[in-house]
Design an enzyme around this catalytic site. Sequence first.
Site, PDB file in Angstrom:
ATOM      1  N   ASN A  23      -5.466   3.592   4.846  1.00 16.82           N
ATOM      2  CA  ASN A  23      -5.712   3.001   6.162  1.00 16.82           C
ATOM      3  C   ASN A  23      -7.051   2.291   6.265  1.00 16.82           C
ATOM      4  O   ASN A  23      -7.267   1.506   7.189  1.00 16.82           O
ATOM      5  CB  ASN A  23      -5.592   4.073   7.247  1.00 16.82           C
ATOM      6  CG  ASN A  23      -4.166   4.535   7.440  1.00 16.82           C
ATOM      7  OD1 ASN A  23      -3.218   3.843   7.065  1.00 16.82           O
ATOM      8  ND2 ASN A  23      -3.986   5.718   8.010  1.00 16.82           N
ATOM      9  N   CYS A 118       6.804   2.105   9.553  1.00 17.33           N
ATOM     10  CA  CYS A 118       7.582   3.275   9.959  1.00 17.33           C
ATOM     11  C   CYS A 118       8.113   3.128  11.382  1.00 17.33           C
ATOM     12  O   CYS A 118       7.429   2.578  12.249  1.00 17.33           O
ATOM     13  CB  CYS A 118       6.718   4.543   9.879  1.00 17.33           C
ATOM     14  SG  CYS A 118       6.308   5.031   8.198  1.00 17.33           S
ATOM     15  N   ASP A 307      -1.400  11.329  12.484  1.00 13.97           N
ATOM     16  CA  ASP A 307      -0.896  11.276  11.113  1.00 13.97           C
ATOM     17  C   ASP A 307      -0.860  12.648  10.434  1.00 13.97           C
ATOM     18  O   ASP A 307      -0.345  12.774   9.316  1.00 13.97           O
ATOM     19  CB  ASP A 307      -1.755  10.326  10.267  1.00 13.97           C
ATOM     20  CG  ASP A 307      -1.366   8.871  10.477  1.00 13.97           C
ATOM     21  OD1 ASP A 307      -0.386   8.601  11.183  1.00 13.97           O
ATOM     22  OD2 ASP A 307      -2.058   7.990   9.929  1.00 13.97           O
ATOM     23  N   ILE A 329       0.148   9.734  20.976  1.00 13.08           N
ATOM     24  CA  ILE A 329      -0.066   8.419  20.376  1.00 13.08           C
ATOM     25  C   ILE A 329       1.245   7.627  20.265  1.00 13.08           C
ATOM     26  O   ILE A 329       1.352   6.513  20.760  1.00 13.08           O
ATOM     27  CB  ILE A 329      -0.716   8.540  18.986  1.00 13.08           C
ATOM     28  CG1 ILE A 329      -1.971   9.426  19.053  1.00 13.08           C
ATOM     29  CG2 ILE A 329      -1.053   7.156  18.438  1.00 13.08           C
ATOM     30  CD1 ILE A 329      -3.064   8.903  19.935  1.00 13.08           C
ATOM     31  N   ARG A 399       4.703   4.948   0.152  1.00 18.20           N
ATOM     32  CA  ARG A 399       3.870   3.989   0.885  1.00 18.20           C
ATOM     33  C   ARG A 399       2.441   4.500   1.062  1.00 18.20           C
ATOM     34  O   ARG A 399       1.523   3.698   1.247  1.00 18.20           O
ATOM     35  CB  ARG A 399       4.476   3.698   2.264  1.00 18.20           C
ATOM     36  CG  ARG A 399       5.729   2.844   2.248  1.00 18.20           C
ATOM     37  CD  ARG A 399       6.183   2.496   3.650  1.00 18.20           C
ATOM     38  NE  ARG A 399       5.053   1.998   4.427  1.00 18.20           N
ATOM     39  CZ  ARG A 399       4.700   2.479   5.622  1.00 18.20           C
ATOM     40  NH1 ARG A 399       5.388   3.470   6.182  1.00 18.20           N
ATOM     41  NH2 ARG A 399       3.670   1.974   6.270  1.00 18.20           N
TER      42      ARG A 399
END
Length: 419
Positions: A23, A118, A307, A329, A399
């Site tokens: 990220n 996603c 996450d 979120i 990923r």
Amino acid sequence: MEKLEVIGSNKLKGKIKISGSKNAALPILAATLLSDKKISLFNLPKVNDIETMILLLKSLGSKIKINKKINSVYIKNSKKINTLASYNLVKKMRAGILVLGPLLAKFGKAKVSLPGGCAIGTRPVDIHLKAFSKLGVKYKISQGYIHARAPKGLIGNSIKFKKLSVGATENLIIASSLAKGKTLLSNCAIEPEIIDLVNFLNKMGCKIKWVGKRSLKIFGTKSLKDLKYKVMPDRIEAGTYMIAAALTEGNLRIINADPKIMKKEIEILKKMGIKIKLKDREISIKGGKNIKKIKLKTSPYPGFPTDLQAQLMVLMCKADGKSEIKETIFENRFMHVSELNRMGAKIKILGNKAFVEGNIKFEGAELMATDLRASVSLILAALTSNKKSIINRVYHLDRGYENIEKKLTNVGAKIKRIL
């Protein structure tokens, strides 16, 4: 299609080295489009999203050399860059939208496909586009593409984001770095990956300064320089392996991690009774049989990260009593729950809250991954199950997790990829 076979009931012991942050690396790679200078990036994770971003940059005209042995890339852009980011590449990941900012800043125009990634929520790009309009950008959306132009170039302005958005913050920071005059961005997301992006840009010659907890002042520049830069470690990967140790009553040393940017994750795990010792670039974690229930919510940094929500939910299944987690979120990030319940979990969803019964014994099953973090949560549950599990759609996993089977096998897990 490849699958993962996992056989549970092994305690994880040893050390795991954390890879570079996906990220953080994605916006930094996008930001290299600003420069015609030589840029070398180190500590990139070997994951599919990074490969896709590199392919996207190459399609735009970037000259890139990859050194897989040391996880680095060398980038040199010409002054002739294609400003079309095609659907075939952008559809694969959300971060594809991040090339919009540098293309507008450098060339005053861009045609970028609406992004994919996603299916965990809508994540609209309207926050990006409305902010760009305040820098002088005219845009329209047609046939799945954003058609954007800055007839007079980007012009600095004061912009307050209507809500916290990591992607919009990153895109506007990158674009404003070459805008004419001064830009003030407020209500910015402040994730560590954004801090890393700002550090990268400043070392490249940009002029960006934090003027408040969530405010940035950016002075546009045209004078950039050669740069070598090492990407920060992946805090989500580190958190995932910390939870793996806690789940399996294991004893792991997580090396190449940064405890200073994981205060909330460490705080939560300690509240659940997990023993943690910290060093400068290392986290030692020891799991036990007595895991405490907890109630928490996901929230933007410095809160608990969305996450890690799916992974922590697996640990909640092993806690003594009922736990609760509120997802604030993304509206569609409980897709892993049905698969965990098939393994014996007792999780109920009410709106954006999950109520998790503890003291669960997971049973092996054939499972279907639905997104990146959901896929790794299924691995975590399978590591504690009493039988063999098969996890389908592992392309989601690829990923964002580098060599996950190898890393887990090296600390005692029984996991392998099969066809």
